[in-house]
Design an enzyme around this catalytic site. Structure first.
Site, PDB file in Angstrom:
ATOM      1  N   ASP A 187      11.454 -84.061  58.475  1.00 28.56           N
ATOM      2  CA  ASP A 187      12.079 -83.548  59.702  1.00 28.56           C
ATOM      3  C   ASP A 187      11.574 -84.314  60.919  1.00 28.56           C
ATOM      4  O   ASP A 187      10.378 -84.288  61.223  1.00 28.56           O
ATOM      5  CB  ASP A 187      11.726 -82.057  59.825  1.00 28.56           C
ATOM      6  CG  ASP A 187      12.334 -81.370  61.034  1.00 28.56           C
ATOM      7  OD1 ASP A 187      13.198 -81.976  61.701  1.00 28.56           O
ATOM      8  OD2 ASP A 187      11.954 -80.208  61.283  1.00 28.56           O
ATOM      9  N   HIS A 199      12.839 -73.018  60.315  1.00 26.32           N
ATOM     10  CA  HIS A 199      11.565 -73.723  60.482  1.00 26.32           C
ATOM     11  C   HIS A 199      10.828 -73.063  61.647  1.00 26.32           C
ATOM     12  O   HIS A 199      11.219 -73.212  62.804  1.00 26.32           O
ATOM     13  CB  HIS A 199      11.894 -75.207  60.769  1.00 26.32           C
ATOM     14  CG  HIS A 199      10.722 -76.044  61.155  1.00 26.32           C
ATOM     15  ND1 HIS A 199      10.870 -77.307  61.719  1.00 26.32           N
ATOM     16  CD2 HIS A 199       9.385 -75.841  61.057  1.00 26.32           C
ATOM     17  CE1 HIS A 199       9.676 -77.824  61.956  1.00 26.32           C
ATOM     18  NE2 HIS A 199       8.754 -76.951  61.575  1.00 26.32           N
ATOM     19  N   MET A 252       6.489 -83.207  58.596  1.00 27.57           N
ATOM     20  CA  MET A 252       7.005 -83.561  59.927  1.00 27.57           C
ATOM     21  C   MET A 252       6.869 -85.066  60.138  1.00 27.57           C
ATOM     22  O   MET A 252       5.798 -85.643  59.932  1.00 27.57           O
ATOM     23  CB  MET A 252       6.226 -82.838  61.025  1.00 27.57           C
ATOM     24  CG  MET A 252       6.459 -81.337  61.130  1.00 27.57           C
ATOM     25  SD  MET A 252       8.191 -80.837  61.287  1.00 27.57           S
ATOM     26  CE  MET A 252       8.676 -81.639  62.816  1.00 27.57           C
ATOM     27  N   MET A 304       8.167 -72.731  64.220  1.00 32.64           N
ATOM     28  CA  MET A 304       7.112 -73.422  64.977  1.00 32.64           C
ATOM     29  C   MET A 304       6.555 -72.409  65.970  1.00 32.64           C
ATOM     30  O   MET A 304       6.808 -72.470  67.174  1.00 32.64           O
ATOM     31  CB  MET A 304       7.700 -74.644  65.693  1.00 32.64           C
ATOM     32  CG  MET A 304       7.984 -75.805  64.744  1.00 32.64           C
ATOM     33  SD  MET A 304       9.183 -76.976  65.403  1.00 32.64           S
ATOM     34  CE  MET A 304      10.704 -76.156  64.929  1.00 32.64           C
ATOM     35  N   SER A 349      20.252 -80.226  61.938  1.00 27.62           N
ATOM     36  CA  SER A 349      19.431 -79.342  62.766  1.00 27.62           C
ATOM     37  C   SER A 349      20.210 -78.942  64.006  1.00 27.62           C
ATOM     38  O   SER A 349      20.541 -79.791  64.851  1.00 27.62           O
ATOM     39  CB  SER A 349      18.143 -80.052  63.186  1.00 27.62           C
ATOM     40  OG  SER A 349      17.532 -79.308  64.219  1.00 27.62           O
ATOM     41  N   ASP A 367      15.601 -74.416  64.122  1.00 28.94           N
ATOM     42  CA  ASP A 367      14.262 -74.616  64.686  1.00 28.94           C
ATOM     43  C   ASP A 367      13.883 -73.462  65.610  1.00 28.94           C
ATOM     44  O   ASP A 367      14.490 -73.258  66.660  1.00 28.94           O
ATOM     45  CB  ASP A 367      14.225 -75.933  65.469  1.00 28.94           C
ATOM     46  CG  ASP A 367      14.210 -77.130  64.536  1.00 28.94           C
ATOM     47  OD1 ASP A 367      13.360 -77.159  63.628  1.00 28.94           O
ATOM     48  OD2 ASP A 367      15.060 -78.016  64.703  1.00 28.94           O
ATOM     49  N   HIS A 374      19.590 -76.427  59.414  1.00 28.72           N
ATOM     50  CA  HIS A 374      18.180 -76.295  59.757  1.00 28.72           C
ATOM     51  C   HIS A 374      18.094 -75.628  61.131  1.00 28.72           C
ATOM     52  O   HIS A 374      18.744 -76.053  62.086  1.00 28.72           O
ATOM     53  CB  HIS A 374      17.569 -77.697  59.786  1.00 28.72           C
ATOM     54  CG  HIS A 374      16.100 -77.749  60.033  1.00 28.72           C
ATOM     55  ND1 HIS A 374      15.165 -77.548  59.045  1.00 28.72           N
ATOM     56  CD2 HIS A 374      15.395 -78.005  61.154  1.00 28.72           C
ATOM     57  CE1 HIS A 374      13.947 -77.685  59.554  1.00 28.72           C
ATOM     58  NE2 HIS A 374      14.058 -77.950  60.840  1.00 28.72           N
ATOM     59  N   MET A 408      11.115 -71.955  68.019  1.00 29.11           N
ATOM     60  CA  MET A 408       9.946 -72.376  68.810  1.00 29.11           C
ATOM     61  C   MET A 408       9.602 -71.294  69.822  1.00 29.11           C
ATOM     62  O   MET A 408      10.503 -70.702  70.433  1.00 29.11           O
ATOM     63  CB  MET A 408      10.255 -73.676  69.553  1.00 29.11           C
ATOM     64  CG  MET A 408      10.745 -74.811  68.664  1.00 29.11           C
ATOM     65  SD  MET A 408      10.910 -76.332  69.603  1.00 29.11           S
ATOM     66  CE  MET A 408      11.728 -77.399  68.401  1.00 29.11           C
TER      67      MET A 408
END
Ligand code: DX5
Ligand code: ZN
Length: 224
Positions: free
Chosen positions: A174, A65, A136, A67, A7, A34, A32, A36
């Protein structure tokens, strides 16, 4: 086979290409990413423009991913930016069927994510729409948090359901993965194991990646 997905949340953002090359040289096949938005989770990280730059910088699979609130609105934009896999949170997607179908229609693999407090049965009708289910193992929003061991029961349940229903989704985990618990996650049935801090906060990310991959395989070989 278990894949370790580094990640980049824990990487040095000013040297992303270099950091990715280090884990690729050690055998990584995906990274990965992330995303956000400061709403669904408190932090703000990266958007489609950075994914576009990553796409130019690497041929590794990009596992995005999301979020974010309103993933329905943005998911396809991430596919256009170059994501190979896009996952959205069940908790943030009132139109999950539409969102997952749209991700697939745009040419990427759709995934659904559940938070630690969300039960697997919330995905009953969505399992067949997703190529992967992300469990998660921390509450999303930050790297470097402690692993929540109870979620491994959800991984086992998802593996069982996959067999019962003749589905083929992969199971991803994750959050809080280290050299100490990566084996347990592999044995529980995870196919993709995300690790940020344990890889990029190491002085040699490539070596840290290789050690985790080796430990996951070792643990699987012990499985009866
Ligand atoms: C947390 C993110 C994770 C994070 C994991 O909200 O979804 O992907 O990068 O980081 P570590 O491995 O440090 O827990
Ligand atoms: Zn993540």
């Amino acid at each position: 086979m278990v894949e370790i997905a580094p990640s980049i949340l824990a990487a040095d953002f000013s040297r992303l290409a270099e950091e990715i090359r280090a884990v690729q040289a050690a055998g990584a096949s995906m990274v990965h990413v992330d995303v956000m938005d400061g709403h669904f989770v408190p932090s703000i990280t990266i958007g489609p423009l950075v994914v576009q730059s990553l796409r130019r910088a690497t041929d590794l699979a990009l596992d995005c991913h999301l979020m974010i609130e309103d993933a329905d609105r943005y998911a396809v934009e991430f596919v256009g930016a170059g994501a190979d896999m896009v996952s959205v949170h069940q908790e943030a997607c009132p139109h999950l069927h539409r969102t997952l179908t749209a991700i697939r229609g745009a040419g990427a693999s759709p995934g659904v994510v559940i938070n630690p407090a969300t039960p697997v049965h919330m995905l009953d009708e969505a399992l067949e729409l997703a190529d992967y289910i992300l469990v998660m193992s921390v509450n999303p929003g930050f790297g470097g948090q402690e692993f929540i061991p109870g979620v491994l029961d959800k991984v086992r349940r998802l593996a069982q359901l996959r067999g019962e229903r003749g589905l083929s989704y992969r199971i991803e985990i994750d959050g809080g993965i280290t050299l100490v618990n990566v084996g347990e996650a592999a044995r529980a049935g995870c196919d993709i194991i995300v690790a940020g801090t344990a890889i990029f906060h190491n002085s040699d990310p490539g070596e840290a990646f290789a050690a985790m991959a080796k430990e996951a395989e070792r643990a699987l070989a012990l499985r009866v």
